[in-house]
Motif scaffolding. Structure first.
Motif, mmCIF file in Angstrom:
data_model
loop_
_atom_site.group_PDB
_atom_site.id
_atom_site.type_symbol
_atom_site.label_atom_id
_atom_site.label_comp_id
_atom_site.label_asym_id
_atom_site.label_seq_id
_atom_site.Cartn_x
_atom_site.Cartn_y
_atom_site.Cartn_z
ATOM 1 N N THR A 1 3.140 -0.319 -10.740
ATOM 2 C CA THR A 1 2.706 -1.380 -9.834
ATOM 3 C C THR A 1 1.948 -2.436 -10.638
ATOM 4 O O THR A 1 1.168 -2.116 -11.535
ATOM 5 C CB THR A 1 1.829 -0.839 -8.698
ATOM 6 O OG1 THR A 1 0.668 -0.186 -9.252
ATOM 7 C CG2 THR A 1 2.609 0.170 -7.871
ATOM 8 N N PHE B 1 1.266 2.064 -1.028
ATOM 9 C CA PHE B 1 2.529 1.927 -1.761
ATOM 10 C C PHE B 1 3.091 3.304 -2.095
ATOM 11 O O PHE B 1 4.276 3.575 -1.847
ATOM 12 C CB PHE B 1 2.313 1.115 -3.034
ATOM 13 C CG PHE B 1 3.583 0.735 -3.738
ATOM 14 C CD1 PHE B 1 4.120 -0.528 -3.590
ATOM 15 C CD2 PHE B 1 4.258 1.655 -4.533
ATOM 16 C CE1 PHE B 1 5.310 -0.877 -4.229
ATOM 17 C CE2 PHE B 1 5.438 1.320 -5.178
ATOM 18 C CZ PHE B 1 5.965 0.047 -5.023
ATOM 19 N N ALA C 1 7.720 -0.046 0.609
ATOM 20 C CA ALA C 1 6.390 0.164 0.046
ATOM 21 C C ALA C 1 5.670 -1.163 -0.177
ATOM 22 O O ALA C 1 4.462 -1.279 0.077
ATOM 23 C CB ALA C 1 6.495 0.938 -1.269
ATOM 24 N N SER D 1 2.201 -2.275 1.694
ATOM 25 C CA SER D 1 1.015 -2.672 0.939
ATOM 26 C C SER D 1 0.528 -4.054 1.345
ATOM 27 O O SER D 1 -0.679 -4.303 1.431
ATOM 28 C CB SER D 1 1.312 -2.647 -0.561
ATOM 29 O OG SER D 1 1.570 -1.337 -0.999
#
Length: 300
Positions: free
Chosen positions: A214, A248, A269, A273
């Motif tokens: 991420t 996420f 995801a 988020s």
């Protein structure tokens, strides 16, 4: 097939401040709010809201845990495997700025009192092919990981917060590795913060793991074998980033477990988020699957 989140449960004390307190400085907080949190609890909430039948294991205090277990139960997460200890539950002191950024101090409390006997008791309820989701906010993670692997469980690791304990774990047995770019750089010993270099080094170090890196405002990237995918963020006004990564993780893995493709799971995801950071709190900010479906209609 069962899903077990073995992780932390915290009571979050969230202080709204104009800026993060500096060394030697005393500042006044504009507001104090209490939320259920902890990376483990947040991820259980995300799994539950993604439609996955979820069990949570961990430890809480005898005298201050009602809000934590009740909240999990309200989402439909099974709490039978949570152990009670003669100690305070874990908690966090969180500074939150008007820009939605946060600074966190953790107190482990009961989270750091998990015993090998606790682990043995929990894992006897799971079998080969079940999923176990781990973070780094409780003790006994190396033992949990070893026992889970011997049971034949599929191991998902979010190595946060990153510290030296990560290198005590049998990371070669991890099936899914979900981490941010700073954690990825530390774990892979990359020479830069370039996401491509970090992802490539992680894929080399852990060739049997599916990796999701991420990147904050830059989105996320996935790598496994010869496959790579990039997922941008969905832009929203940021209010509180506390549970963004946990949201996420829960919705990505929840989608994968539900049989969705990697690309679709990344989109779900990312949307989850985005909704989470537009709201206050940790657990309460995590959206439902229906809210995500409605948001897809708005953004796409």
């Amino acid at each position: 097939m069962k899903v077990l989140v073995f992780g932390s449960l915290n009571i979050d004390h969230v202080y709204t401040v104009s800026h993060f307190v500096r060394p030697g400085e005393t500042i006044a907080s504009d507001e104090l709010q209490l939320f259920c949190g902890g990376k483990g609890l947040n991820q259980s909430i995300a799994f539950g809201k993604s439609g996955i039948d979820t069990w949570h294991a961990g430890a809480v205090g005898n005298n201050d845990s009602e809000m934590l277990t009740s909240y999990l139960q309200s989402i439909g997460v099974h709490t039978d495997l949570i152990q009670k200890k003669e100690a305070p539950s874990g908690h966090a002191i969180i500074q939150r700025t008007p820009e939605g950024e946060n600074s966190i101090v953790l107190y482990g409390g009961a989270n750091q009192m998990v015993t090998e006997e606790d682990v043995d008791f929990v894992l006897q309820h799971f079998t080969e092919g079940d999923f176990i989701i781990l973070q780094n906010e409780i003790n006994q993670i190396p033992y949990i990981m070893e026992k889970a692997r011997k049971t034949g469980m599929i191991v998902v690791l979010n190595p946060s917060p990153m510290d030296g304990k990560i290198f005590e774990m049998s990371l070669e047995h991890v099936d899914f590795l979900i981490l941010n770019e700073l954690e990825g750089a530390a774990l892979s010993k990359a020479s830069s913060t370039n996401p491509d270099e970090i992802l490539n080094r992680l894929m080399t170090c852990f060739p049997n793991a599916q990796i999701v890196l991420t990147l904050g405002k830059e989105g996320a990237v996935y790598g496994y074998k010869d496959r790579k995918y990039y997922q941008p963020i969905y832009p929203v006004k940021t209010v509180d980033t506390t549970a963004a990564g946990d949201t996420f993780t829960g919705f990505f893995m929840g989608s994968i477990i539900s049989g969705k493709s990697v690309e679709e799971s990344l989109k779900t995801a990312a949307m989850a988020s985005a909704i989470a950071v537009s709201r206050n709190g940790a657990g309460p900010s995590i959206p439902t699957l229906e809210e995500i479906r409605q948001a897809f209609t708005h953004f796409c």
